[in-house]
Design a protein around this motif. Structure first.
Motif, PDB file in Angstrom:
ATOM      1  N   ALA A  58     -38.476 -56.991  -2.337  1.00 32.32           N
ATOM      2  CA  ALA A  58     -38.639 -55.489  -1.665  1.00 32.32           C
ATOM      3  C   ALA A  58     -39.845 -55.284  -1.148  1.00 32.32           C
ATOM      4  CB  ALA A  58     -37.997 -54.615  -2.558  1.00 32.32           C
ATOM      5  N   ASP A  59     -40.843 -56.041  -1.677  1.00 33.92           N
ATOM      6  CA  ASP A  59     -42.393 -55.708  -1.195  1.00 33.92           C
ATOM      7  C   ASP A  59     -42.619 -56.245   0.081  1.00 33.92           C
ATOM      8  OD1 ASP A  59     -45.522 -56.264  -2.973  1.00 33.92           O
ATOM      9  OD2 ASP A  59     -45.209 -55.348  -1.124  1.00 33.92           O
ATOM     10  N   THR A  60     -43.015 -55.343   0.970  1.00 38.25           N
ATOM     11  CA  THR A  60     -43.391 -55.790   2.501  1.00 38.25           C
ATOM     12  C   THR A  60     -44.328 -56.711   2.551  1.00 38.25           C
ATOM     13  OG1 THR A  60     -44.908 -53.922   2.676  1.00 38.25           O
ATOM     14  CG2 THR A  60     -42.425 -53.498   3.320  1.00 38.25           C
ATOM     15  N   ASN A  61     -45.467 -56.677   1.543  1.00 38.70           N
ATOM     16  CA  ASN A  61     -46.579 -57.477   1.461  1.00 38.70           C
ATOM     17  C   ASN A  61     -46.189 -59.014   1.325  1.00 38.70           C
ATOM     18  OD1 ASN A  61     -48.646 -55.397   1.696  1.00 38.70           O
ATOM     19  ND2 ASN A  61     -48.193 -54.969  -0.512  1.00 38.70           N
ATOM     20  N   ASN A  62     -45.024 -59.282   0.949  1.00 38.96           N
ATOM     21  CA  ASN A  62     -44.454 -60.685   0.812  1.00 38.96           C
ATOM     22  C   ASN A  62     -44.164 -61.239   1.831  1.00 38.96           C
ATOM     23  OD1 ASN A  62     -45.303 -61.172  -1.951  1.00 38.96           O
ATOM     24  ND2 ASN A  62     -43.475 -60.150  -2.770  1.00 38.96           N
ATOM     25  N   TYR A  63     -44.166 -60.583   3.055  1.00 44.95           N
ATOM     26  CA  TYR A  63     -43.708 -60.888   4.520  1.00 44.95           C
ATOM     27  C   TYR A  63     -44.906 -61.009   5.477  1.00 44.95           C
ATOM     28  CZ  TYR A  63     -39.102 -59.970   2.154  1.00 44.95           C
ATOM     29  OH  TYR A  63     -37.964 -60.041   1.263  1.00 44.95           O
ATOM     30  N   ASN A  64     -44.847 -61.903   6.225  1.00 42.76           N
ATOM     31  CA  ASN A  64     -46.132 -62.107   6.929  1.00 42.76           C
ATOM     32  C   ASN A  64     -45.736 -62.087   8.461  1.00 42.76           C
ATOM     33  OD1 ASN A  64     -44.767 -64.849   6.730  1.00 42.76           O
ATOM     34  ND2 ASN A  64     -46.944 -65.621   6.703  1.00 42.76           N
ATOM     35  N   TYR A  65     -44.280 -62.234   8.699  1.00 41.60           N
ATOM     36  CA  TYR A  65     -44.181 -62.109  10.245  1.00 41.60           C
ATOM     37  C   TYR A  65     -42.837 -61.121  10.246  1.00 41.60           C
ATOM     38  CZ  TYR A  65     -46.970 -66.285  11.047  1.00 41.60           C
ATOM     39  OH  TYR A  65     -48.024 -67.165  11.017  1.00 41.60           O
ATOM     40  N   TRP A  66     -42.954 -60.434  11.214  1.00 38.86           N
ATOM     41  CA  TRP A  66     -42.087 -59.357  11.641  1.00 38.86           C
ATOM     42  C   TRP A  66     -41.317 -59.338  12.833  1.00 38.86           C
ATOM     43  CZ3 TRP A  66     -40.496 -55.911   7.595  1.00 38.86           C
ATOM     44  CH2 TRP A  66     -41.321 -56.027   6.329  1.00 38.86           C
ATOM     45  N   GLY A  67     -39.935 -59.055  12.995  1.00 37.14           N
ATOM     46  CA  GLY A  67     -39.421 -58.959  14.518  1.00 37.14           C
ATOM     47  C   GLY A  67     -40.059 -57.675  15.107  1.00 37.14           C
ATOM     48  N   GLN A  68     -39.614 -57.347  16.346  1.00 34.43           N
ATOM     49  CA  GLN A  68     -39.967 -56.118  16.960  1.00 34.43           C
ATOM     50  C   GLN A  68     -39.069 -54.885  16.466  1.00 34.43           C
ATOM     51  OE1 GLN A  68     -38.013 -58.477  18.271  1.00 34.43           O
ATOM     52  NE2 GLN A  68     -36.514 -57.396  19.280  1.00 34.43           N
ATOM     53  N   GLY A  69     -37.902 -55.117  15.936  1.00 36.62           N
ATOM     54  CA  GLY A  69     -37.079 -54.059  15.555  1.00 36.62           C
ATOM     55  C   GLY A  69     -36.080 -54.075  16.486  1.00 36.62           C
ATOM     56  N   ILE A  70     -34.931 -53.418  16.032  1.00 40.31           N
ATOM     57  CA  ILE A  70     -33.805 -53.110  16.857  1.00 40.31           C
ATOM     58  C   ILE A  70     -33.241 -51.895  16.453  1.00 40.31           C
ATOM     59  CG2 ILE A  70     -32.117 -54.549  15.589  1.00 40.31           C
ATOM     60  CD1 ILE A  70     -30.963 -55.291  18.147  1.00 40.31           C
ATOM     61  N   GLN A  71     -32.659 -50.938  17.145  1.00 40.13           N
ATOM     62  CA  GLN A  71     -32.070 -49.627  16.809  1.00 40.13           C
ATOM     63  C   GLN A  71     -30.775 -49.910  16.340  1.00 40.13           C
ATOM     64  OE1 GLN A  71     -33.621 -46.542  16.690  1.00 40.13           O
ATOM     65  NE2 GLN A  71     -31.734 -46.002  15.598  1.00 40.13           N
ATOM     66  N   VAL A  72     -30.311 -49.237  15.127  1.00 36.53           N
ATOM     67  CA  VAL A  72     -29.032 -48.980  14.829  1.00 36.53           C
ATOM     68  C   VAL A  72     -28.798 -47.570  14.479  1.00 36.53           C
ATOM     69  CG1 VAL A  72     -27.339 -49.330  13.129  1.00 36.53           C
ATOM     70  CG2 VAL A  72     -28.708 -51.180  13.768  1.00 36.53           C
ATOM     71  N   THR A  73     -27.614 -47.012  15.359  1.00 39.50           N
ATOM     72  CA  THR A  73     -27.454 -45.483  15.335  1.00 39.50           C
ATOM     73  C   THR A  73     -25.907 -45.307  14.757  1.00 39.50           C
ATOM     74  OG1 THR A  73     -29.162 -45.086  16.990  1.00 39.50           O
ATOM     75  CG2 THR A  73     -27.386 -43.464  16.511  1.00 39.50           C
ATOM     76  N   VAL A  74     -25.777 -44.512  13.769  1.00 40.67           N
ATOM     77  CA  VAL A  74     -24.475 -44.370  13.209  1.00 40.67           C
ATOM     78  C   VAL A  74     -24.035 -42.891  13.340  1.00 40.67           C
ATOM     79  CG1 VAL A  74     -22.758 -44.698  11.366  1.00 40.67           C
ATOM     80  CG2 VAL A  74     -24.765 -46.391  11.353  1.00 40.67           C
ATOM     81  N   SER A  75     -23.115 -42.617  14.245  1.00 40.12           N
ATOM     82  CA  SER A  75     -22.774 -41.249  14.557  1.00 40.12           C
ATOM     83  C   SER A  75     -21.550 -40.720  13.598  1.00 40.12           C
ATOM     84  CB  SER A  75     -22.317 -41.016  16.036  1.00 40.12           C
ATOM     85  OG  SER A  75     -21.099 -41.835  16.402  1.00 40.12           O
TER      86      SER A  75
END
Length: 127
Positions: free
Chosen positions: A109-126
């Protein structure tokens, strides 16, 4: 260098399902654990799920346990997040992340243990 590209996000009604994919390139994908995180507006990025290099060990945030499933296909260099029984509070930008070290998954769960990230994608739940 590692490139991560997420796909599969979108708008869905509460109770529905979505499947996110993250395609990786640039490194020996199968040697590394992978994770999914999310960030809602005005909130910090939070851990969602992670999977070890072989796909045999998975870990989830309490908020998604029993509803989300992380998996991977090392032959396709892809990690997935199957999201079922979606709730409005699952609305966020979802990020795929590449673990910093080969082998064992520790402190997922520690973000510091990850060194590459995607650009992100939106998920919207209505509602």
């Amino acid at each position: 260098q590692v490139q991560l590209v997420e796909s599969g996000g979108g708008l869905v009604q509460a109770g529905g399902s979505l499947r996110l994919s993250c395609a990786a390139s640039g490194r020996t994908f199968s040697d590394y654990p992978m994770g999914w995180f999310r960030q809602a507006p005005g909130k910090e990025r939070e851990f969602v799920a992670a999977i070890n290099w072989a796909g045999r060990y998975t870990i989830y945030a309490d908020s998604v346990k029993g509803r989300f499933t992380i998996s991977r296909d090392n032959a396709k260099n892809t990690v997935y997040l199957q999201m079922n029984s979606l709730k409005p509070e699952d609305t966020a930008v979802y990020y795929c992340a590449h673990y910093r070290r080969r082998g064992m998954l520790v402190a997922a769960a520690d973000t510091n243990n990850y060194n590459y990230w995607g650009q992100g994608i939106q998920v919207t739940v209505s509602l």
